[in-house]
Design a protein around this motif. Sequence first.
Motif, PDB file in Angstrom:
ATOM      1  N   GLU A  35     -40.048  77.516 -19.024  1.00  0.00           N
ATOM      2  CA  GLU A  35     -39.906  78.215 -20.295  1.00  0.00           C
ATOM      3  C   GLU A  35     -38.883  79.334 -20.183  1.00  0.00           C
ATOM      4  N   GLN A  36     -38.057  79.451 -21.210  1.00  0.00           N
ATOM      5  CA  GLN A  36     -37.043  80.504 -21.250  1.00  0.00           C
ATOM      6  C   GLN A  36     -37.617  81.757 -21.910  1.00  0.00           C
ATOM      7  N   MET A 427     -53.058  83.644 -19.949  1.00  0.00           N
ATOM      8  CA  MET A 427     -52.797  85.079 -20.033  1.00  0.00           C
ATOM      9  C   MET A 427     -51.461  85.393 -20.699  1.00  0.00           C
ATOM     10  N   GLY A 428     -50.533  84.436 -20.686  1.00  0.00           N
ATOM     11  CA  GLY A 428     -49.248  84.665 -21.331  1.00  0.00           C
ATOM     12  C   GLY A 428     -48.082  84.902 -20.400  1.00  0.00           C
ATOM     13  N   PHE A 429     -48.271  84.661 -19.085  1.00  0.00           N
ATOM     14  CA  PHE A 429     -47.161  84.778 -18.146  1.00  0.00           C
ATOM     15  C   PHE A 429     -46.251  83.555 -18.250  1.00  0.00           C
ATOM     16  N   ILE A 430     -44.973  83.761 -17.983  1.00  0.00           N
ATOM     17  CA  ILE A 430     -44.061  82.618 -17.838  1.00  0.00           C
ATOM     18  C   ILE A 430     -44.068  82.214 -16.366  1.00  0.00           C
ATOM     19  N   PHE A 510     -44.398  87.433 -21.155  1.00  0.00           N
ATOM     20  CA  PHE A 510     -43.284  87.091 -22.030  1.00  0.00           C
ATOM     21  C   PHE A 510     -43.433  85.736 -22.718  1.00  0.00           C
ATOM     22  N   SER A 511     -44.418  84.950 -22.340  1.00  0.00           N
ATOM     23  CA  SER A 511     -44.526  83.584 -22.863  1.00  0.00           C
ATOM     24  C   SER A 511     -44.830  83.594 -24.355  1.00  0.00           C
ATOM     25  N   ARG A 512     -44.183  82.682 -25.064  1.00  0.00           N
ATOM     26  CA  ARG A 512     -44.436  82.517 -26.501  1.00  0.00           C
ATOM     27  C   ARG A 512     -45.269  81.288 -26.793  1.00  0.00           C
TER      28      ARG A 512
END
Length: 531
Positions: A35-36, A427-430, A510-512
Amino acid sequence: SLLNSIGDVCNFVCKLHNFNRTGVASRQHRHESFEQAPIYVAVMTYLGFGIVTLFGYFRDFLRAVGLEKCHLARERDEQKDFVPLYQDFENFYTRNLYMRVRDNWNRPICSLPGPVFDLMERVSDDYNWTFRLTGRTLHNVINVGSYNYLGFAENNADFLKTVADKTRQYGVGVCSTRQEIGNLGIHEELEQLVAKFLGVESSMTFGMGFATNSMNIPAIVGKGCLILSDELNHTSLILGARLSGATIRVFKHNNMHSLEKMLSEAVCSGQPRTHRPWKKILIMVEGIYSMEGSVVRLPEIIALKKKYKAYLYLDEAHSIGAVGASGRGVTELFDVNPADVDVMMGTFTKSFGAAGGYIAGKKKLVDYLRSHSHSAVYASAMSPPVTEQIIRAMKCIMGKDGSTEGIRRVRQLAENTRYFRARLKEMGFIIYGNDDSPVVPILLYMPGKVVAFAREMLERRIGVVVVGFPATPITEARARFCLSAAHTRAMLDQVLHHLNEVGDALCLKFSRKKYSSWSDLSDETDFELGS
């Protein structure tokens, strides 16, 4: 209608059969994520490096006028007419960027580096140019940085009895090459065991993993040969390719279109200027890429290798023992025939808790290397206790020790890997890489956050490895977690708890994408069916 129903049943059976055969392979790509980050993250990363660089030039100016002391080595005044030994400008990064964060690396360990270890506390009085020990020890720091995939880096007296016996019998060193008087019976026993474990004709072992690549590749290819190397290959592969004298071309990471384009061009055009056919075309890849956590697309590469009559060199340093239903690496993970891989390379430094490496394949290849490899002719033979440790670990994985401990560890590692990755995504980590890879990179991006992350985690008794430029692209600094079968669920939950807190405090999520426990449970079901 009856014929249509029969046809539907046949199609379903065929699809189920193909899924059972190729479900694992297709799943690898479906569950491999890169993921970018949002664009503002890249902007802030470049801005951070820019600010640090400007301060670096300012401090260099202060050193030049004598207002600040320079700690780096420099030539004496009487040597100024000689060719300089130290390139001052080339050390700019080390002098002004690395030194500011040097305390996050090379931390001294004073215990067994198993699932937990003890660290010797150190402080610096001159901004990380030098360190001094305080005499205080940080006990029971959870180790999520070692390549101890199966937990064989251990001090269990019951498990290590045979290693102790071999040490008493042979000593700790051979002090000779195997071609002279350093060839022991346990060396030959190990090579036979490795060949049987991998399902190939023969194998050869070496005392150093790095040298297994760098010293054997020049014996396999040379001038007039072409090496097609993945852009993320390890330094040992790159060095071996350069030492060989062969022409090197680099294809994009795991990109089959890029690889096939280079293969077709090489076959059609031949060598530069003369246009003669290449003597050999060697494709070099890794099983698991240690910085990305990605898994090689082995079935497709084998198909291209056969199509263009090339050879395949597979480095399984991080995948042997760590993936596959019984720990036999990516060939087992993708259910491909090991004979389709021309040169199988791996190391004993990770999953086996030892040292050294191996080259395996056809007997003709191995016999050739025994007399032509610099690592075989000039290097000292593998230490006897190290050899016995590898035999012990490999027999345990294969079940030849009469227990199920080895297969339990392989399954525990797979369970820990999927659990840890799933929780990080929630958790939302990339994170990068494949869901089956025990190497888990968490993207941190900004240089300031990399430093803060490592220090905060150590404060919470979590030992992590952070990596930045030039080891990674300048905008992709990361923390690299390496999971182990020795990690208990309680340890992983503790690490995840602190990761969640630090991630919120430093704004690292940073993950969306949105993940849920339900989707991960569905993936786990697919995994069981696919296996």
